[in-house]
Design a protein around this motif. Structure first.
Motif, short mmCIF file in Angstrom:
data_model
loop_
_atom_site.label_atom_id
_atom_site.label_comp_id
_atom_site.label_asym_id
_atom_site.label_seq_id
_atom_site.Cartn_x
_atom_site.Cartn_y
_atom_site.Cartn_z
N LYS A 104 0.81 -1.22 0.00
CA LYS A 104 0.00 0.00 0.00
C LYS A 104 0.85 1.27 0.00
N ASP A 105 2.08 1.17 0.47
CA ASP A 105 2.97 2.34 0.56
C ASP A 105 3.25 2.90 -0.83
N ALA A 110 6.01 2.95 -6.16
CA ALA A 110 6.89 3.64 -7.12
C ALA A 110 8.07 2.75 -7.51
N ILE A 111 8.58 1.98 -6.57
CA ILE A 111 9.68 1.04 -6.87
C ILE A 111 9.21 -0.01 -7.88
N ALA A 212 12.54 -4.56 0.06
CA ALA A 212 13.12 -5.04 1.31
C ALA A 212 14.17 -4.05 1.82
N CYS A 213 15.01 -3.53 0.91
CA CYS A 213 16.00 -2.51 1.30
C CYS A 213 15.32 -1.26 1.85
N TYR A 214 14.28 -0.84 1.16
CA TYR A 214 13.54 0.36 1.60
C TYR A 214 12.95 0.16 2.99
N ARG A 215 12.39 -1.02 3.25
CA ARG A 215 11.77 -1.28 4.55
C ARG A 215 12.82 -1.34 5.67
N ILE A 216 14.00 -1.87 5.36
CA ILE A 216 15.07 -1.91 6.37
C ILE A 216 15.51 -0.50 6.73
N GLU A 217 15.69 0.34 5.72
CA GLU A 217 16.08 1.73 5.97
C GLU A 217 15.02 2.46 6.79
#
Length: 388
Positions: A104-105, A110-111, A212-217
């Motif tokens: 939903k984000d 966009a990614i 996954a990278c975005y969520r970790i950041e």
């Protein structure tokens, strides 16, 4: 809501529908279409091998037949692999769609859009190459007729592809021409449609790695804010990052692992085709059309080889980037509970993730170069035997 079929795989869907390989709505009419098209492709391969029955079997004839026959065998392998694995492809798309339904984000969407656009650009470029190949193939066989019309010379049509139909080829020349160009069209569309479908699918798994990278950041950024609520939110984000990372690896392996036999045969047939076409180029006897056809066959094989391995290499690189992100974020400033979760991720990053093609071949740019080198090695051996 993200719709794979209408937003991201619409071009691939059209290509697969043309040759009856789209895994949904498989009616009786579609099955008949599959049988007809695959029958045309297989019969064209068989009639190339029947040349050995009526012609003197020399090394030149063997290399000439194998160079074109194995080119079309590669087409047939790709066509058949999608036909028999329709359920696998349908299941893979469903799993990917289920994951996208939970996103939903707007930044994550966009990614997905970014990688979807990249896949479409690749697809458009490959379609242009397909059009160019088909036009060149038609022009090669039309050129003698053009010369007749312009210079009023006698028709001399070169048999660029050796075929034996056991009929009067002059009397049934139009049917033979139709069969030849139909087989070529079906084969090149099958290679392009299946190849771009797998490429687009792997691009979307790369999108999952990037999410996954975005969520970790985001999780580490949230954890550095004071408050128990922020710490809880950070933990949930890390769990979501790990989940989508696992889904990305699972989806990549699930699809590729079900094409093990097909890729093994494709690699073997491709190496034979490359070696024989290299030999024909090295044995150039003045037939420009024959030389051009061999160069086109080589170009298509090398483009397909490097694009397939480039896509798989990107999956490996994106997986490594996930753990590079874990290393680079300021996880040491997060609460102890978050640090313990990060440690598990760091330990998992010590094991590399690869896509295995044919059960024996690690898909990467380095190994793509190895296959190309192997075909050249076989070519040198074959060429040396001709000089003896």
């Amino acid at each position: 809501m993200i719709s794979l079929e209408t937003q991201h795989f619409n071009i691939n869907r059209i290509l697969l529908l043309i040759i009856g390989l789209w895994p949904y709505q498989r009616s009786l009419l579609i099955e008949l279409q599959l049988i007809l098209l695959f029958g045309i492709l297989i019969s064209f391969i068989v009639f190339q091998f029947t040349t050995f029955i009526t012609s003197e079997c020399t090394l030149d004839l063997i290399y000439k037949v194998l160079s074109s026959a194995f080119f079309f065998i590669c087409f047939a392998i790709k066509y058949n692999s999608f036909w028999i694995n329709a359920d696998i492809l349908r299941s893979s798309l469903k799993q990917l769609q289920d994951i996208y339904n939970e996103i939903k984000d707007k930044n994550e969407i966009a990614i997905i859009e970014k990688y979807g656009s990249k896949a479409k650009r690749f697809t458009f470029r490959i379609i242009l190459l397909v059009i160019g190949y088909q036009c060149t193939f038609i022009l090669l066989y039309m050129w003698p007729y053009i010369l007749v019309l312009t210079s009023k010379s006698r028709l001399r049509s070169s048999p660029y592809i050796m075929i034996e139909y056991f009929i009067d080829q002059e009397k049934y020349s139009y049917l033979i021409t139709l069969h030849r160009h139909a087989a070529c069209f079906i084969g090149i569309i099958a290679m392009a449609a299946t190849g771009t479908m797998l490429l687009a699918y792997l691009q979307h798994t790369c999108a999952l790695f990037s999410i996954a990278c975005y969520r970790i950041e985001q999780a580490i950024g949230t954890s550095q804010k004071n408050g128990f609520a922020n710490e809880q939110k950070s933990c949930k984000e890390i769990i979501r990052a790990v989940n989508i990372h696992c889904h990305a690896m699972k989806l990549s392996n699930f699809l590729i692992s079900n094409f093990v036999g097909s890729y093994f045969l494709l690699i073997a047939a491709g190496v034979i085709c490359l070696s024989c076409n290299l030999l024909r180029i090295a044995s150039f006897t003045g037939n420009i059309g024959q030389l051009l056809l061999s160069i086109i066959h080589l170009s298509i094989h090398y483009i397909y080889l490097f694009l397939a391995n480039y896509s798989a290499q990107e999956v490996t690189d994106h997986n490594e980037y996930v753990f590079a992100t874990v290393y680079n974020v300021r996880w040491y400033m997060a609460p102890i509970r978050i640090q313990k979760m990060i440690q598990f991720l760091l330990q998992k990053g010590t094991k590399s993730f690869y896509l295995i093609l044919g059960g024996i071949f690690v898909a990467s740019m380095q190994n793509a170069a190895s296959i190309a080198s192997t075909s050249i090695s076989y070519f040198t051996v074959l060429y040396s035997t001709r000089q003896v």
